[in-house]
Write a protein that holds these residues in place. Structure first.
Motif, PDB file in Angstrom:
ATOM      1  N   HIS A 136      11.704   9.050 -12.033  1.00 61.14           N
ATOM      2  CA  HIS A 136      11.843   8.710 -10.665  1.00 61.14           C
ATOM      3  C   HIS A 136      11.256   7.286 -10.245  1.00 61.14           C
ATOM      4  O   HIS A 136      10.923   6.689 -11.222  1.00 61.14           O
ATOM      5  N   ALA A 137      11.426   6.823  -9.048  1.00 55.38           N
ATOM      6  CA  ALA A 137      10.824   5.425  -8.879  1.00 55.38           C
ATOM      7  C   ALA A 137       9.969   5.535  -7.539  1.00 55.38           C
ATOM      8  O   ALA A 137      10.062   4.645  -6.614  1.00 55.38           O
ATOM      9  N   LEU A 138       9.416   6.726  -7.358  1.00 59.27           N
ATOM     10  CA  LEU A 138       8.542   6.905  -6.035  1.00 59.27           C
ATOM     11  C   LEU A 138       6.959   6.465  -6.042  1.00 59.27           C
ATOM     12  O   LEU A 138       6.115   7.094  -6.072  1.00 59.27           O
ATOM     13  N   SER A 139       7.064   5.004  -5.932  1.00 56.43           N
ATOM     14  CA  SER A 139       5.720   4.294  -5.985  1.00 56.43           C
ATOM     15  C   SER A 139       4.823   4.734  -4.957  1.00 56.43           C
ATOM     16  O   SER A 139       3.702   4.896  -5.004  1.00 56.43           O
ATOM     17  N   LEU A 140       5.772   4.611  -3.522  1.00 56.41           N
ATOM     18  CA  LEU A 140       4.696   5.074  -2.552  1.00 56.41           C
ATOM     19  C   LEU A 140       4.604   6.533  -2.299  1.00 56.41           C
ATOM     20  O   LEU A 140       3.550   6.927  -2.056  1.00 56.41           O
ATOM     21  N   LEU A 141       5.478   7.410  -2.839  1.00 51.87           N
ATOM     22  CA  LEU A 141       5.252   8.883  -2.365  1.00 51.87           C
ATOM     23  C   LEU A 141       4.461   9.472  -3.770  1.00 51.87           C
ATOM     24  O   LEU A 141       3.840  10.575  -3.446  1.00 51.87           O
ATOM     25  N   LYS A 142       4.619   8.911  -4.735  1.00 49.01           N
ATOM     26  CA  LYS A 142       3.974   9.631  -5.924  1.00 49.01           C
ATOM     27  C   LYS A 142       2.831   8.613  -6.605  1.00 49.01           C
ATOM     28  O   LYS A 142       2.347   9.057  -7.603  1.00 49.01           O
ATOM     29  N   GLY A 143       2.923   7.230  -6.302  1.00 47.59           N
ATOM     30  CA  GLY A 143       1.955   6.386  -7.107  1.00 47.59           C
ATOM     31  C   GLY A 143       0.645   6.503  -6.737  1.00 47.59           C
ATOM     32  O   GLY A 143       0.231   7.202  -5.841  1.00 47.59           O
ATOM     33  N   LYS A 144      -0.297   6.026  -7.627  1.00 49.53           N
ATOM     34  CA  LYS A 144      -1.658   5.713  -7.338  1.00 49.53           C
ATOM     35  C   LYS A 144      -2.250   4.539  -7.007  1.00 49.53           C
ATOM     36  O   LYS A 144      -1.460   3.555  -7.632  1.00 49.53           O
ATOM     37  N   LEU A 145      -3.224   4.205  -6.472  1.00 51.15           N
ATOM     38  CA  LEU A 145      -3.667   2.685  -6.208  1.00 51.15           C
ATOM     39  C   LEU A 145      -4.057   2.085  -7.668  1.00 51.15           C
ATOM     40  O   LEU A 145      -4.920   2.796  -8.510  1.00 51.15           O
ATOM     41  N   GLY A 146      -3.402   0.948  -7.679  1.00 52.21           N
ATOM     42  CA  GLY A 146      -3.899   0.250  -8.910  1.00 52.21           C
ATOM     43  C   GLY A 146      -3.648  -1.045  -8.805  1.00 52.21           C
ATOM     44  O   GLY A 146      -3.087  -1.708  -7.670  1.00 52.21           O
ATOM     45  N   ILE A 147      -3.977  -1.897  -9.822  1.00 52.08           N
ATOM     46  CA  ILE A 147      -3.605  -3.708  -9.503  1.00 52.08           C
ATOM     47  C   ILE A 147      -2.189  -3.640 -10.760  1.00 52.08           C
ATOM     48  O   ILE A 147      -2.310  -3.319 -11.769  1.00 52.08           O
ATOM     49  N   PHE A 148      -1.096  -4.155 -10.065  1.00 55.28           N
ATOM     50  CA  PHE A 148       0.007  -4.193 -10.797  1.00 55.28           C
ATOM     51  C   PHE A 148       0.622  -5.486 -10.380  1.00 55.28           C
ATOM     52  O   PHE A 148       0.740  -5.856  -9.229  1.00 55.28           O
ATOM     53  N   HIS A 149       1.043  -6.193 -11.423  1.00 51.99           N
ATOM     54  CA  HIS A 149       1.762  -7.712 -11.412  1.00 51.99           C
ATOM     55  C   HIS A 149       1.038  -8.460 -10.282  1.00 51.99           C
ATOM     56  O   HIS A 149       1.569  -9.035  -9.222  1.00 51.99           O
ATOM     57  N   GLY A 150      -0.442  -8.451 -10.322  1.00 48.75           N
ATOM     58  CA  GLY A 150      -1.301  -9.303  -9.676  1.00 48.75           C
ATOM     59  C   GLY A 150      -1.659  -8.823  -8.288  1.00 48.75           C
ATOM     60  O   GLY A 150      -2.318  -9.680  -7.481  1.00 48.75           O
ATOM     61  N   ALA A 151      -1.185  -7.684  -7.904  1.00 45.41           N
ATOM     62  CA  ALA A 151      -1.768  -7.224  -6.545  1.00 45.41           C
ATOM     63  C   ALA A 151      -2.205  -5.719  -6.550  1.00 45.41           C
ATOM     64  O   ALA A 151      -1.923  -4.989  -7.396  1.00 45.41           O
ATOM     65  N   TYR A 152      -3.027  -5.344  -5.758  1.00 42.51           N
ATOM     66  CA  TYR A 152      -3.512  -4.157  -5.286  1.00 42.51           C
ATOM     67  C   TYR A 152      -2.655  -3.284  -4.574  1.00 42.51           C
ATOM     68  O   TYR A 152      -2.316  -3.727  -3.478  1.00 42.51           O
ATOM     69  N   THR A 153      -1.997  -2.339  -5.305  1.00 44.08           N
ATOM     70  CA  THR A 153      -0.899  -1.514  -4.366  1.00 44.08           C
ATOM     71  C   THR A 153      -0.706  -0.114  -4.987  1.00 44.08           C
ATOM     72  O   THR A 153      -1.545   0.302  -5.985  1.00 44.08           O
ATOM     73  N   TYR A 154       0.332   0.389  -4.552  1.00 47.06           N
ATOM     74  CA  TYR A 154       0.679   1.818  -5.278  1.00 47.06           C
ATOM     75  C   TYR A 154       1.559   1.590  -6.463  1.00 47.06           C
ATOM     76  O   TYR A 154       2.460   0.609  -6.530  1.00 47.06           O
ATOM     77  N   VAL A 155       1.182   2.176  -7.563  1.00 45.11           N
ATOM     78  CA  VAL A 155       2.025   1.884  -8.632  1.00 45.11           C
ATOM     79  C   VAL A 155       1.968   3.356  -9.632  1.00 45.11           C
ATOM     80  O   VAL A 155       1.185   4.247  -9.425  1.00 45.11           O
TER      81      VAL A 155
END
Ligand SMILES: *Cc1c(COP(=O)(O)O)cnc(C)c1O
Length: 395
Positions: free
Chosen positions: A266-285
């Protein structure tokens, strides 16, 4: 830090190697100067109108409304030049690159839609163009590949990692580090380090501003729901942002559930992702226990990205935007239904947003839903699963 840290609450920022700080600060300064400059604004609007074909129509989908049981309007971003909302952001950034005296554009592409839009503006403004594309996506999107080459772009095949968008992004960033003096990195969504998320959102907010005017004119009021699919988040934030102060308008972001929430496809970054740094930003991944980035999956290449824009992450966390998901199968159903009922072949990405309307069973009588039809689906017709779905329908 520069003029601002580029944070949305705790999200965003600029977590990049030292070598990229200079170029990002330069870009930030130029962007802040350009957004205040009436000449830049006029030039941008000129190309949006005369080259892209904006404003795109807001179309009352009468047949679909009857079948889905709620009044549905489609924001026709598929009618933009090159067939999706992405050209809007590309024009904005290409004009900025020109202001900065850059001679070359670098970009990554997943579905090929962004690559085509970048190759297009590069041709228009006489800039060199290098596009990074994952090997798997190159196979999935052969026609788009030919189009990019026809437009004069050099395509570089990315064979590292999952051979899709996230690896192409890494390679494009690497190129930028090496060639910052001559090249602008044209990021395709509201992701990455500051100022990209802010800049892309500002360029794409024309979608929401147009919708506001159009629905007021047609219905004499604002809608009850705005619905958009979420890849990196640019078409959704572009639609939602001008409505953030309108509390009565519910904003629904739709992520791709692929083969299902419970699978690892799946591609559920917001629903199932965790906080981290990805491609230069702090976000859900999407990541594993050790913080390794996981591969995302979706039937639509444009949603197949394991991260999400930091502003969306912030707006979801603060409850201003709601998130739900739609899987491959339901998206395919909507893809076929929009084609048969409205004579519009939607992008598989956009079909996720349409499918959410079908999935959600709680609309009240007389409510109005606006779905962002982010792109057209010609590129998706060859997807094997589409053919299978069609065969099933015919049986
Ligand atoms: C790229 C793409 C998307 C996903 O990207 P966002 O930045 O989330 O908008 C959605 N729809 C279409 C048609 C696309 O090409």
């Amino acid at each position: 830090m520069g003029l601002s840290s580029g944070k949305f609450g705790r999200f965003g920022g600029r977590y990049v190697p030292e070598t990229l700080m200079g170029p990002l600060l330069e870009l930030e300064r130029e962007f802040y100067a350009a957004r205040q400059d009436p000449v830049f604004k006029k030039e941008f609007e000129f190309y949006l109108k005369n080259y892209c074909g904006r404003p795109t129509p807001l179309f009352f989908a009468e047949n679909l409304s009857r079948v889905y049981g709620v009044k549905i309007y489609l924001k026709r971003e598929d009618l933009n030049h090159t067939g999706a909302h992405k050209i809007t952001n590309c024009l904005g950034q290409a004009l900025l690159a020109k202001r900065l005296g850059k001679k070359r554009l670098i970009a990554e592409t997943g579905a090929g839609q962004h690559g085509i839009a970048v190759a297009t503006v590069a041709a228009l403004f006489g800039l060199e163009c290098t596009i990074y594309m994952g090997e798997i996506d190159m196979k999935r999107q052969a026609l788009n590949l030919s189009k990019m080459r026809l437009l004069g772009a050099e395509i570089i095949k990315v064979t590292s990692g999952s051979r899709t968008l996230k690896d192409a992004t890494n390679e494009a960033m690497r190129d930028w580090v090496t060639n910052v003096r001559t090249s602008h990195y044209l990021l395709g969504s509201a992701v990455g380090p500051h100022p990209y998320p802010l800049m892309v959102r500002e360029f794409q907010s024309v979608i929401g501003r147009e919708v506001k005017k159009q629905i007021r004119k047609i219905e004499g009021r604002l809608p009850d729901y705005l619905v958009a699919c979420i890849g990196g988040g640019s078409n959704s934030i572009g639609l939602f942002h001008p409505f953030l102060k309108e509390k009565g308008v519910k904003k629904i972001g739709v992520e791709a559930a692929g083969r299902g929430q419970e699978t690892s496809f799946h591609a559920l970054s917001l629903l199932k992702g965790k906080l981290g740094i990805f491609h230069g930003a702090y976000t859900y991944v999407l990541q594993d226990e050790d913080g390794q980035i996981l591969n995302s999956y979706s039937i639509s290449a444009g949603l197949d990205y394991p991260g999400v824009g930091p502003e969306l992450a912030f707006l979801v966390e603060t409850g201003k935007i709601l998130v739900d998901s739609v899987d491959d199968e339901l998206a395919l159903e909507a893809f076929n239904e929009v084609a048969r009922l409205e004579g519009i072949i939607p992008a598989m990405e956009s079909s996720h947003a349409v499918a959410w309307v079908k999935k959600f069973k709680k609309f009240k009588k007389g409510e109005i839903v606006i779905v962002n039809l982010s792109g057209r689906g010609d590129k998706d017709i060859s997807i094997k699963e589409v053919k299978n779905a069609k065969t099933r329908n015919n049986n």
